[in-house]
Design an enzyme around this catalytic site. Structure first.
Site, mmCIF file in Angstrom:
data_model
loop_
_atom_site.group_PDB
_atom_site.id
_atom_site.type_symbol
_atom_site.label_atom_id
_atom_site.label_comp_id
_atom_site.label_asym_id
_atom_site.label_seq_id
_atom_site.Cartn_x
_atom_site.Cartn_y
_atom_site.Cartn_z
ATOM 1 N N TYR A 33 0.535 -1.217 0.008
ATOM 2 C CA TYR A 33 -0.084 -0.022 0.085
ATOM 3 C C TYR A 33 0.785 1.260 0.025
ATOM 4 O O TYR A 33 2.126 1.212 0.261
ATOM 5 C CB TYR A 33 -1.044 -0.046 1.170
ATOM 6 C CG TYR A 33 -0.603 -0.088 2.567
ATOM 7 C CD1 TYR A 33 0.693 0.166 2.922
ATOM 8 C CD2 TYR A 33 -1.500 -0.340 3.487
ATOM 9 C CE1 TYR A 33 0.828 0.019 4.331
ATOM 10 C CE2 TYR A 33 -1.422 -0.444 4.918
ATOM 11 C CZ TYR A 33 -0.112 -0.209 5.241
ATOM 12 O OH TYR A 33 0.145 -0.122 6.516
ATOM 13 N N GLU A 34 0.090 2.234 -0.214
ATOM 14 C CA GLU A 34 0.805 3.853 -0.597
ATOM 15 C C GLU A 34 1.733 3.746 -1.621
ATOM 16 O O GLU A 34 2.862 4.352 -1.527
ATOM 17 C CB GLU A 34 1.422 4.223 0.873
ATOM 18 C CG GLU A 34 0.598 4.189 1.949
ATOM 19 C CD GLU A 34 -0.793 4.949 1.786
ATOM 20 O OE1 GLU A 34 -0.927 5.774 0.768
ATOM 21 O OE2 GLU A 34 -1.575 4.800 2.410
ATOM 22 N N GLY A 35 1.522 2.822 -2.554
ATOM 23 C CA GLY A 35 2.401 2.790 -3.829
ATOM 24 C C GLY A 35 3.197 1.526 -3.635
ATOM 25 O O GLY A 35 4.088 1.566 -2.809
#
Length: 597
Positions: A440-442
């Site tokens: 997550y978050e890229g």
């Protein structure tokens, strides 16, 4: 059962002896950073983490969250009480502006105690963690009215926040999003659509939840250029600015996840929910990236935090578990067997984790300091240099620390042998929880592409060249120091490999972009190896200074030197492997036709 002890001594060493925060009186928020103040904050943070957050970590994983028939969400037992204590201590607003009710202390301190909190209970800390990103976006892009309306209650912890990006058909490619926003006569918008993977999307721990939602205004351009950001509260506000009637936003379901079971990761449905534009029409990505940059450093910290608590448990187990005899003969002849910590391979595992953890902590805190400088320095050139540094290091920290955080949680689990595979010992949870940080978050492949494709060439390579110069200057300045020469020699070799890889990319990636894509992950890890090595060299210098002066805990500083030597001997040579992979290019990777996979 698992254990956790906040590494306060190590944090103090980095802040005071490596980074020298006491001398940063040029930064307004550092004026209160006396040794006594820093120690008090770290000790109080450690106490909360160890005594309040950690005791409900294991039970929270087992219990998980439950969506109730009315679409509300029940969090694990003890979570609300722990959250309330966290808020009562002022931790949400530790680094938030005083004008909105925060304490105005450095982000550096927020990051330092944030490690303790996340190590103690990562799933619980995601609730206020997402709020931090929403606070940052509103501070940076909100109107004065929006700041006054939302920030005080969010900083107090009475309201929480989320970020709503992902939809079922689009994650990284946000230009494909379909959530729509219809303008209303009163200046608000009606938001309709569905978002998935929304951490802390629904829960009953706060009076309101302030969702920041990406959507496309009717008639806006297609792709990324037509995306706007909206504030969509769970409850509409009444005339007094308090939570009033329910808005058109509900939790459709809770995602069934591999880990972080104590966090309510939701499918959020927006049905003509009332929203308010923030950051300007069609400027949503710029505003959202304020949240994401903050979140990416937070996720890097999660990678470190899980590796730290996994390491502590593995080290304790290795000292206690009796199995076999040392290869050189019985180390404890009075016992039926020796503890497994006598075995070289166990020590290899433990030292590998420890060497990355201590360097990762130093690099994270160093980057947090640069973030404070970028925000608060009175010198524009200094602010620019610091901002370059944070931008360059953010994808490295997120990608490397979370990749290694998962690897090292698995490595720590392996120390337990079969007992690591049994849930009651807690190691399984650390492995499962660590895995999401790589996604997550890229996802980390995106971090690597961001580093190679955007951060390296930015401003003509200004940030990269400044960072290379900083490390090169350190090696040159300390070359004649016999106590440091071993470490600077290995650091210089790693830096040479990184510079060679950077030059190869400049020569081979422009004409053939697949070369950049094929090299990106290896380049990110090569960069991380050198950045961590640089922090080890700085820590060695600080420790050696104390040893030469006969000042402080001799055993502590000598342990630093041994761990640093292990890093340089056993880990830093990996730069050669990464360079060799980078220089093979993309030809073999791209040769097979798609149907051959």
């Amino acid at each position: 059962m698992p254990v956790y002890r906040a590494p306060v001594r190590d944090t103090q060493f980095i802040l005071n002896e490596v980074l020298g925060v006491q001398s940063r009186n040029d930064l307004p928020s550092y004026a209160e950073m006396s040794n006594d103040t820093v120690e008090a904050i770290l000790q109080e943070g450690a106490k909360l983490a160890e005594q309040t957050l950690f005791p409900v970590n294991y039970s929270g994983d087992r219990e998980g969250c439950e969506r109730l028939p009315d679409a509300s969400v029940k969090v694990p037992q003890g979570f609300k009480e722990a959250y309330d204590q966290y808020c009562a201590g002022g931790w949400v607003g530790l680094a938030a502006p005083e004008e909105f009710g925060g304490q105005g202390l450095p982000y550096l301190l927020h990051a330092a105690v944030g490690e303790y909190m996340s190590s103690a209970n990562m799933a619980l800390m995601m609730y206020p963690g997402l709020t931090q990103g929403a606070i940052a976006a509103i501070i940076t892009h909100g109107t004065d009215e929006q700041k006054q309306t939302y920030l005080p209650k969010m900083i107090e912890g009475r309201w929480s926040g989320t970020m709503n990006l992902t939809e079922p058909h689009c994650g990284t490619d946000l230009g494909l999003l379909r959530t729509k926003a219809v303008p209303q006569a009163d200046g608000s918008y009606k938001i309709t659509g569905s978002k998935i993977f929304i951490s802390a999307g629904e829960h009953g721990m706060t009076d309101n939840i302030i969702h920041l939602v990406l959507a496309r205004i009717e008639g806006a351009p297609e792709g990324n250029k037509g995306i706007s950001l909206f504030i969509v509260p769970k409850f509409n506000l009444d005339a007094n600015g308090e939570a009033g009637t329910r808005n058109g936003v509900t939790c459709g379901s809770i995602e069934e996840k591999m880990g972080i079971h104590g966090n309510s990761t939701c499918v959020m449905n927006y049905d003509e929910a009332t929203g308010f534009l923030i950051g300007g029409e069609n400027k949503g990505l710029r505003a959202m990236f304020t949240m994401m940059n903050e979140a990416r450093l937070g996720v890097a910290l999660q990678g470190l935090s899980i590796a730290e608590t996994a390491y502590q448990n593995a080290a304790d187990y290795a000292r206690e578990r009796l199995q076999g005899r040392a290869l050189t003969g019985a180390a404890y002849p009075d016992k039926k067997a020796d503890p497994i910590i006598v075995h070289p391979d166990i020590r290899r595992s433990l030292l590998t984790i420890r060497a990355f953890n201590e360097a990762g902590r130093a690099l994270l805190l160093s980057t947090a300091l640069q973030s404070d400088i970028a925000h608060y320095s009175g010198d524009e050139a200094v602010r620019e240099l610091a901002d370059d540094h944070v931008g360059l290091l953010t994808p490295v920290l997120k990608g490397v620390l979370t990749d290694k955080g998962f690897d090292h949680a698995v490595m720590a689990q392996q120390v337990f042998g079969g007992h690591g595979y049994i849930e009651e010992n807690g190691m399984s949870q650390y492995v499962r929880d660590a895995r999401i940080t790589m996604i997550y978050e890229g996802a980390n492949g995106i971090q690597a592409l961001d580093l190679v494709g955007r951060k390296l060439p930015a401003n003509g390579g200004r940030a990269l060249m400044a960072y290379f110069k900083e490390i090169g200057d350190f090696c040159e300045e300390n070359r004649a120091d016999e106590a440091l020469s071993f470490y600077t020699k290995h650091l210089k070799k790693g830096l040479n490999d990184l510079q060679t890889a950077s030059m190869w990319l400049m020569q081979n990636a422009m004409a053939k972009p697949d070369n950049a894509g094929a090299a990106s992950t290896d380049y990110m890890h090569l960069f991380g190896l050198v950045a961590f090595g640089y922090m080890w060299a700085k820590m060695v210098k600080a420790a050696q200074t104390k040893l030469n002066a006969g000042d402080g805990d001799k055993a502590y500083y000598e342990t630093k030197l041994v761990t640093a030597r292990f890093y340089m001997e056993r880990i830093m040579p990996e730069t050669q492997l990464r360079l060799a992979r980078i220089q093979t290019g993309a030809d073999t990777l791209m040769t097979l036709p798609e149907d051959a996979f």
